[in-house]
Design an enzyme around this catalytic site. Structure first.
Site, mmCIF file in Angstrom:
data_model
loop_
_atom_site.group_PDB
_atom_site.id
_atom_site.type_symbol
_atom_site.label_atom_id
_atom_site.label_comp_id
_atom_site.label_asym_id
_atom_site.label_seq_id
_atom_site.Cartn_x
_atom_site.Cartn_y
_atom_site.Cartn_z
ATOM 1 N N ILE A 1 22.990 30.480 51.565
ATOM 2 C CA ILE A 1 21.974 31.012 50.459
ATOM 3 C C ILE A 1 22.160 32.142 49.234
ATOM 4 O O ILE A 1 21.236 30.847 48.235
ATOM 5 C CB ILE A 1 20.975 31.893 51.503
ATOM 6 C CG1 ILE A 1 19.773 31.201 53.225
ATOM 7 C CG2 ILE A 1 19.579 32.722 50.628
ATOM 8 C CD1 ILE A 1 19.963 32.962 53.883
ATOM 9 N N GLU B 1 33.665 26.318 38.940
ATOM 10 C CA GLU B 1 34.275 26.580 41.209
ATOM 11 C C GLU B 1 33.480 27.800 41.079
ATOM 12 O O GLU B 1 32.850 28.773 40.327
ATOM 13 C CB GLU B 1 35.536 26.783 41.314
ATOM 14 C CG GLU B 1 35.352 27.330 42.518
ATOM 15 C CD GLU B 1 36.883 28.148 43.082
ATOM 16 O OE1 GLU B 1 37.051 28.517 44.123
ATOM 17 O OE2 GLU B 1 38.049 28.324 41.576
ATOM 18 N N GLU C 1 52.961 41.244 37.982
ATOM 19 C CA GLU C 1 53.178 39.901 39.362
ATOM 20 C C GLU C 1 52.195 38.716 38.301
ATOM 21 O O GLU C 1 51.695 37.787 38.684
ATOM 22 C CB GLU C 1 52.320 40.428 39.898
ATOM 23 C CG GLU C 1 51.035 40.957 40.625
ATOM 24 C CD GLU C 1 51.625 42.472 40.565
ATOM 25 O OE1 GLU C 1 50.767 43.704 40.973
ATOM 26 O OE2 GLU C 1 52.516 43.175 39.814
ATOM 27 N N SER D 1 34.192 27.696 55.020
ATOM 28 C CA SER D 1 35.061 28.624 53.072
ATOM 29 C C SER D 1 36.468 28.817 53.484
ATOM 30 O O SER D 1 37.076 28.444 54.272
ATOM 31 C CB SER D 1 34.617 29.871 52.878
ATOM 32 O OG SER D 1 34.749 30.555 54.093
ATOM 33 N N HIS E 1 51.349 45.782 36.242
ATOM 34 C CA HIS E 1 51.716 44.742 37.432
ATOM 35 C C HIS E 1 51.708 43.741 36.542
ATOM 36 O O HIS E 1 51.248 42.549 35.648
ATOM 37 C CB HIS E 1 50.436 44.194 37.666
ATOM 38 C CG HIS E 1 49.659 45.500 38.619
ATOM 39 N ND1 HIS E 1 49.830 45.775 39.863
ATOM 40 C CD2 HIS E 1 48.652 46.190 38.091
ATOM 41 C CE1 HIS E 1 48.646 46.416 40.344
ATOM 42 N NE2 HIS E 1 48.431 47.687 39.313
ATOM 43 N N CYS F 1 53.128 49.815 40.681
ATOM 44 C CA CYS F 1 51.755 50.630 40.111
ATOM 45 C C CYS F 1 52.100 51.890 41.250
ATOM 46 O O CYS F 1 53.439 52.702 40.850
ATOM 47 C CB CYS F 1 50.462 50.162 40.512
ATOM 48 S SG CYS F 1 49.405 50.841 39.524
#
Length: 534
Positions: A149, A141, A511, A13, A509, A382
């Site tokens: 599994i 994706e 960003e 991963s 936020h 925040c």
């Protein structure tokens, strides 16, 4: 109908499937094609909203209020599009839909099983998105790794779609890892071969393989993988670690990735318009005027992906202004009056980071008091803005000021911040925050309006506590003010100290709306002021 590009991962991963999907989307959009991106995550949470950032990184918020996987940030930054809560489905959400249908009797007494009911639900979600957005391409994706599994239903579902369309409308990209053994000085392709064989056993033959590695792979390795997997050598692409992630679209363009996909679908190969992206990447590689040391004061500092979009927004603005940036993470829980001078030493600027829970909040308040006193450029986001507000209250003599989020029954406290009207303390945690995009109106004479070059903006939110209205006149003075409000709800959206070089906090936020091709004005202003700090 839309063409479907499915991106799967093998071997390990964290290979960067999201960046690969976003980069392919970037190249297709550059050719004038419309793109929608969907992330299917195999975990059982309904969404990442109540997950610790240490699990999967930040929770990314879409304009329509979706709490999603951080890969949505890659999609929006690379493709320069706003996606939606439709762009992220988890197994939890899918199973919830299925169980709701079962309770309503919509399966007509049948035994509900993974095949066909779960796979059919996944296919239905993908097809509904295709019908709703009608984009030229739907890039999907699949989270996790082939062989997990929990990922199996998703693999079977997209295999079924490939079979249904006879491969004419589906293209499979498999991202794998090629390890390098230092002892034998040799790349090993067996893990990739095994991963592709697992895919084939589930009904999918990849059309393209991206081979991730620490270094560029020699042609001999590409040929070996191509021969072992029965895929054209041109469709086996080395994808090494790059110095900067924003180079990936241009790298894949040089590897003819988009042309291979368009050839497969027999679609027109338009000339890409990549001039702006090339200009941005050239700025990344350009020699910088100065290195800025930005201290990042937060609670999830052991895992920088917890603040992924903030990190990228800062880097994008620094690149735009031709500065190199060094982000130094400081655990707010460890900050105290004895070490704060040492911990913040050398800071050109400080970002007081968002988060939930009491841990580290007192350190953020202490940081806000210190940076204000020392006139260090400071941006609070925040909970960071809330810490700046509590710091102001304590300067005003309210020594026990805090947020009701951290209420302690054993202490006498003054709650400067409380739940948003309509919210209750015993509400379930997930899905009850103030989420998504809304308008903020700034005072005309405020610094933040000057930096934005406008008095109203639309930004994204994710919180449940707000500054209490009754304390606003008590906290404001000739220097400190609440400079931004929601136009209807009159909720506080920003604070600032106009006597300082840069001391601004925002409840939202910013960003999430920073883009490589459109750096955020507030982050640009913060970087400029930090650059002026001696």
């Amino acid at each position: 109908m839309s063409k479907f590009i499915f991106v799967t991962g093998g071997v390990i991963s964290g290979l960067g499937k999201g960046v690969a999907a976003a980069s392919i989307g970037n190249l297709l959009k550059a050719r004038g094609y419309s793109v929608f991106v969907l992330k299917l995550d195999p975990y059982l949470n309904l969404d990442p909203g109540v997950m610790s950032p240490y699990e999967h990184g930040e929770v990314y918020v879409t304009a329509d209020g979706g709490e999603t996987d951080l890969d949505l940030g890659h999609y929006e930054r690379f493709i320069n599009e706003n996606f939606s809560k439709d762009s992220n489905y988890t197994s939890g959400k899918i199973f919830s839909n299925i169980l709701e249908k079962e309770r309503k009797g919509l399966y007509y007494g049948k035994t509900v099983q993974f095949i066909p009911h779960v796979t059919d639900e996944i296919i239905s979600i993908i097809k509904n998105i295709e019908q709703k957005y009608q984009s030229d391409f739907v890039i999907v994706e699949i989270g996790g790794t082939v062989g997990d599994i929990e990922s199996n239903p998703f693999i079977y579902a997209i295999a079924q779609m490939g079979s249904e369309f006879n491969g004419q409308n589906t293209f499979f990209v498999h991202v794998t890892y090629v390890p390098f053994l230092e002892t034998s000085k040799d790349f090993k392709t067996k893990p990739t071969q095994d991963s592709v064989n697992k895919l084939k056993g589930m009904g999918i033959k990849p059309n393209m393989i991206l081979l991730r590695a620490n270094h560029f792979l020699p042609d001999s390795i590409l040929i070996k993988v191509a021969n072992a997997t029965f895929i054209n050598k041109e469709n086996v692409i080395s994808a090494p670690d790059l110095e900067n992630v924003y180079q990936m679209p241009l790298y894949l363009e040089n590897e003819n990735t988009a042309s291979i996909i368009l050839n497969y679908f027999k679609m027109k190969k338009r000339k890409p318009k990549l001039n702006k992206w090339i200009k941005f990447v050239n700025k990344v590689e350009k020699d910088k005027k100065k290195t800025l040391n930005i201290k990042m004061l937060g609670k999830y500092t052991a895992f920088s992906d917890a603040y992924k979009s903030i990190n990228e927004a800062l880097k994008i603005s620094a690149i735009d202004l031709n500065y190199h940036i060094k982000l130094d993470y400081i655990d707010a829980e460890l900050l105290n009056e004895n070490n704060i001078k040492q911990m913040l030493n050398g800071a050109h600027g400080v970002v007081i980071l968002p988060g939930f829970g009491a841990r580290g909040f007192e350190g953020k308040v202490l940081g806000a008091l210190y940076t204000r006193e020392k006139n260090i450029p400071t941006l609070g986001i925040c909970l960071g803005m809330q810490a700046m507000t509590v710091a102001q209250a304590r300067l005003k003599g309210i020594k026990n000021a805090t947020s009701k989020e951290f209420a302690n029954k054993n202490k006498q406290e003054t709650y400067i911040l409380d739940l948003i009207k309509g919210k209750k303390a015993d509400d379930q945690i997930g899905g009850t925050l103030r989420l998504g995009e809304s308008e903020t109106v700034f005072k005309k004479d405020s610094l933040i309006a000057k930096y934005y070059q406008t008095t109203n903006v639309f930004e994204r939110h994710r919180h449940r506590y707000e500054v209490q209205e009754k304390y606003i006149p008590i906290l404001e003075d000739e220097d400190f003010s609440f400079s931004g409000y929601h136009p209807e709800l009159k909720l506080v959206e920003s604070c600032e100290d106009k006597s300082k070089d840069f001391y601004i906090g925002v409840q939202y936020h910013p960003e999430f709306t920073a883009r490589p091709l459109a750096p955020h004005k507030l982050f640009n202003a913060f970087i400029k002021k930090s650059a002026n700090k001696k």
